[in-house]
Design a protein around this motif. Structure first.
Motif, mmCIF file in Angstrom:
data_model
loop_
_atom_site.group_PDB
_atom_site.id
_atom_site.type_symbol
_atom_site.label_atom_id
_atom_site.label_comp_id
_atom_site.label_asym_id
_atom_site.label_seq_id
_atom_site.Cartn_x
_atom_site.Cartn_y
_atom_site.Cartn_z
ATOM 1 N N GLU A 32 0.810 -1.218 0.000
ATOM 2 C CA GLU A 32 0.000 0.000 0.000
ATOM 3 C C GLU A 32 0.842 1.266 0.000
ATOM 4 O O GLU A 32 0.311 2.368 -0.115
ATOM 5 C CB GLU A 32 -0.935 0.000 1.214
ATOM 6 N N ALA A 33 2.152 1.119 0.112
ATOM 7 C CA ALA A 33 3.038 2.284 0.097
ATOM 8 C C ALA A 33 3.059 2.922 -1.284
ATOM 9 O O ALA A 33 2.794 2.271 -2.298
ATOM 10 C CB ALA A 33 4.440 1.885 0.515
ATOM 11 N N ARG A 34 3.376 4.210 -1.330
ATOM 12 C CA ARG A 34 3.539 4.917 -2.594
ATOM 13 C C ARG A 34 4.952 4.683 -3.126
ATOM 14 O O ARG A 34 5.893 4.472 -2.361
ATOM 15 C CB ARG A 34 3.305 6.416 -2.395
ATOM 16 N N ILE A 67 11.715 9.688 -8.070
ATOM 17 C CA ILE A 67 10.797 9.300 -9.132
ATOM 18 C C ILE A 67 9.981 10.500 -9.609
ATOM 19 O O ILE A 67 9.685 11.420 -8.836
ATOM 20 C CB ILE A 67 9.867 8.148 -8.664
ATOM 21 N N GLY A 68 9.593 10.485 -10.894
ATOM 22 C CA GLY A 68 8.832 11.581 -11.472
ATOM 23 C C GLY A 68 7.343 11.471 -11.233
ATOM 24 O O GLY A 68 6.863 10.571 -10.525
ATOM 25 N N SER A 69 6.598 12.360 -11.878
ATOM 26 C CA SER A 69 5.160 12.453 -11.622
ATOM 27 C C SER A 69 4.382 11.254 -12.169
ATOM 28 O O SER A 69 3.235 11.044 -11.791
ATOM 29 C CB SER A 69 4.607 13.733 -12.240
ATOM 30 N N GLY A 70 4.987 10.452 -13.048
ATOM 31 C CA GLY A 70 4.281 9.314 -13.612
ATOM 32 C C GLY A 70 4.028 8.201 -12.620
ATOM 33 O O GLY A 70 3.092 7.395 -12.802
ATOM 34 N N TYR A 71 4.845 8.144 -11.548
ATOM 35 C CA TYR A 71 4.725 7.020 -10.614
ATOM 36 C C TYR A 71 4.745 7.420 -9.140
ATOM 37 O O TYR A 71 4.417 6.593 -8.285
ATOM 38 C CB TYR A 71 5.864 6.025 -10.857
ATOM 39 N N GLY A 72 5.102 8.631 -8.813
ATOM 40 C CA GLY A 72 5.291 9.007 -7.422
ATOM 41 C C GLY A 72 4.130 8.672 -6.511
ATOM 42 O O GLY A 72 4.308 8.173 -5.395
ATOM 43 N N GLU A 73 2.889 8.899 -6.985
ATOM 44 C CA GLU A 73 1.701 8.692 -6.152
ATOM 45 C C GLU A 73 1.056 7.327 -6.348
ATOM 46 O O GLU A 73 0.065 7.003 -5.687
ATOM 47 C CB GLU A 73 0.677 9.789 -6.440
ATOM 48 N N ALA A 74 1.600 6.514 -7.246
ATOM 49 C CA ALA A 74 1.046 5.177 -7.473
ATOM 50 C C ALA A 74 1.461 4.246 -6.342
ATOM 51 O O ALA A 74 2.539 4.381 -5.759
ATOM 52 C CB ALA A 74 1.552 4.632 -8.808
ATOM 53 N N THR A 75 0.607 3.285 -6.014
ATOM 54 C CA THR A 75 0.950 2.309 -4.978
ATOM 55 C C THR A 75 1.722 1.144 -5.587
ATOM 56 O O THR A 75 1.624 0.849 -6.791
ATOM 57 C CB THR A 75 -0.312 1.744 -4.299
ATOM 58 N N VAL A 76 2.482 0.466 -4.748
ATOM 59 C CA VAL A 76 3.209 -0.720 -5.182
ATOM 60 C C VAL A 76 2.232 -1.755 -5.726
ATOM 61 O O VAL A 76 2.477 -2.393 -6.751
ATOM 62 C CB VAL A 76 4.035 -1.303 -4.020
ATOM 63 N N GLN A 77 1.084 -1.904 -5.064
ATOM 64 C CA GLN A 77 0.082 -2.874 -5.509
ATOM 65 C C GLN A 77 -0.401 -2.569 -6.917
ATOM 66 O O GLN A 77 -0.575 -3.481 -7.740
ATOM 67 C CB GLN A 77 -1.107 -2.881 -4.554
ATOM 68 N N SER A 78 -0.619 -1.301 -7.232
ATOM 69 C CA SER A 78 -1.123 -0.951 -8.564
ATOM 70 C C SER A 78 -0.097 -1.279 -9.647
ATOM 71 O O SER A 78 -0.464 -1.680 -10.756
ATOM 72 C CB SER A 78 -1.517 0.528 -8.619
ATOM 73 N N LEU A 79 1.181 -1.152 -9.342
ATOM 74 C CA LEU A 79 2.219 -1.534 -10.305
ATOM 75 C C LEU A 79 2.212 -3.046 -10.522
ATOM 76 O O LEU A 79 2.325 -3.522 -11.655
ATOM 77 C CB LEU A 79 3.602 -1.097 -9.822
ATOM 78 N N LEU A 80 2.064 -3.778 -9.449
ATOM 79 C CA LEU A 80 2.058 -5.238 -9.549
ATOM 80 C C LEU A 80 0.889 -5.742 -10.388
ATOM 81 O O LEU A 80 1.001 -6.790 -11.045
ATOM 82 C CB LEU A 80 1.983 -5.856 -8.147
ATOM 83 N N ASP A 81 -0.224 -5.019 -10.389
ATOM 84 C CA ASP A 81 -1.437 -5.447 -11.094
ATOM 85 C C ASP A 81 -1.606 -4.785 -12.460
ATOM 86 O O ASP A 81 -2.666 -4.933 -13.073
ATOM 87 C CB ASP A 81 -2.672 -5.133 -10.247
#
Length: 380
Positions: free
Chosen positions: A128-130, A138-152
């Motif tokens: 759940e971490a950002r 990291i830039g604006s494309g990923y800074g606020e994304a969660t680890v879970q969202s990247l995995l999925d």
């Protein structure tokens, strides 16, 4: 550029179609069959012990009529299906072998599933971490994304992965992965620089269909490297020892030394099927010792996750693997697929090289997935 007998590396230099020679249609088959020695730089690992195989052939074309058509396709390189250490199906094209290394492309992403699972078990990160919690640069494309969202594959940003578009961002990514040279006399970009350059994150809320972006894997690679108690090279070595490869596992590396988990792996059909057996064993090594996070693997099969696009929408993308709740594996650009039946323990590795302009065909990949699924069902 030619000057005083100096030429750009012909395999890695980019042509008019914005593809390096080894990935151009006329050269792609040679490129995929020799990628392990064409990359700009790579890591090679051998296993301490080998999972020895023995033949136990079954007439799968009798039970799976579409298999013969698939193996007759001009793209076909090799197939190997295992149950434990038994070879129930094996075949290769006349110009290839089931024991020769082949680019497995995005099937390599399964390493991220395994490594992230181990780091979760060790308490080294939170899903759940950002991303910015681990990568302040990291830039604006990923800074606020969660680890879970990247995995999925559930991140919305400006990165594009359209193989039919020669100017898609995924081709620029290849410079950072060590697959091609930059244009003119530009410097090679590092993986860290590439990931930081991506912009445009949008919080789209719950995602029901996967938005496939290999850059997600690159960012997860950087996160894993930042929190892992051992190097990523050591992580790869531990996985290789647990699998028991007969040959070698090769993976391209970025200028700053990161393994290209997003698609840089090379394995033979037999060794890719051995990798599938590792998943079928629930992540235990050849002696039954746990290496992967089996709880994370099991949960990845059953949890709610975004579906792939049609016609592969019977699969969902969960924690960096593709699954229908029972079968688990991953597809790869150019025509690769690994599918493992977690109930019967059958693993099927399929290698091929599409030579159309894009190097990808969703209908073809759906056919591959369905044939492998039928093999698992027929043997079961």
């Amino acid at each position: 550029m030619t000057q005083k007998g100096i030429t750009s590396n012909p395999d890695l230099a980019v042509g008019a179609d914005n593809k390096q020679r080894w990935n151009q249609p006329a050269h792609r088959r040679h490129g995929f069959h020799n990628a392990h020695r064409l990359f700009r730089r790579s890591l090679m690992v051998r296993s301490r012990n080998v999972l020895s195989l023995e033949p136990a052939p079954q007439d799968m074309t009798k039970h799976v009529p579409d298999l013969a058509e698939l193996m007759a396709h001009p793209a076909f390189s090799a197939i190997c299906c295992l149950r434990d250490n038994q070879i129930i199906l094996e075949a290769a094209a006349p110009d290839f072998s089931s024991t020769h290394p082949h680019s497995i492309q995005s099937v390599t992403k399964l390493h991220v599933h395994l490594i992230i699972g181990r780091l979760l078990e060790q308490g080294a990160l939170s899903l759940e971490a950002r991303v910015s919690d681990y990568l302040p640069f990291i830039g604006s494309g990923y800074g606020e994304a969660t680890v879970q969202s990247l995995l999925d594959m559930a991140v919305t940003n400006d990165f594009t992965e359209d193989y039919s578009d020669p100017n898609s961002d995924c081709y620029s990514e290849e410079i950072a992965l060590g697959w091609r040279l930059p244009a003119l006399e530009q410097d090679e970009i590092t993986l860290q620089e590439f990931a930081a350059s991506i912009t445009g994150f949008v919080d789209a809320g719950p995602v029901t269909q996967a938005d496939y972006k290999s850059a997600n894997t690159d960012v997860l690679t950087l996160i894993a490297a930042s929190v892992s108690p051992i190097s990523l090279a050591a992580q790869i070595e531990q996985i290789a020892d647990a699998v028991g490869y007969e040959g070698a596992f090769y993976i391209s590396c970025s200028k700053d030394g990161y393994p290209a988990f997003s698609g840089g792996g090379c394995l033979s059909a037999r060794d890719l099927a051995r990798f599938g057996q590792f998943i079928a064993r629930g992540g235990t090594d050849l002696f039954g010792n746990p290496v992967a996070n089996s709880i994370f693997l099991d949960h990845s099969l059953t949890r709610t996750a975004p579906a792939l696009s049609a016609p592969k929408d019977w699969l969902k993308y969960s924690n960096h693997l593709m699954t229908d709740g029972r079968l688990a594996g991953h597809a790869g650009y150019g025509g690769q697929f690994l599918l493992t039946d977690t109930q019967t323990g059958i693993s099927c590795a399929f290698l091929s090289v599409l030579q159309n302009e894009a190097g990808y065909d969703d209908t073809y990949m759906s056919q591959v997935a369905n044939v492998l699924r039928q093999i698992c069902t027929a043997v079961a």
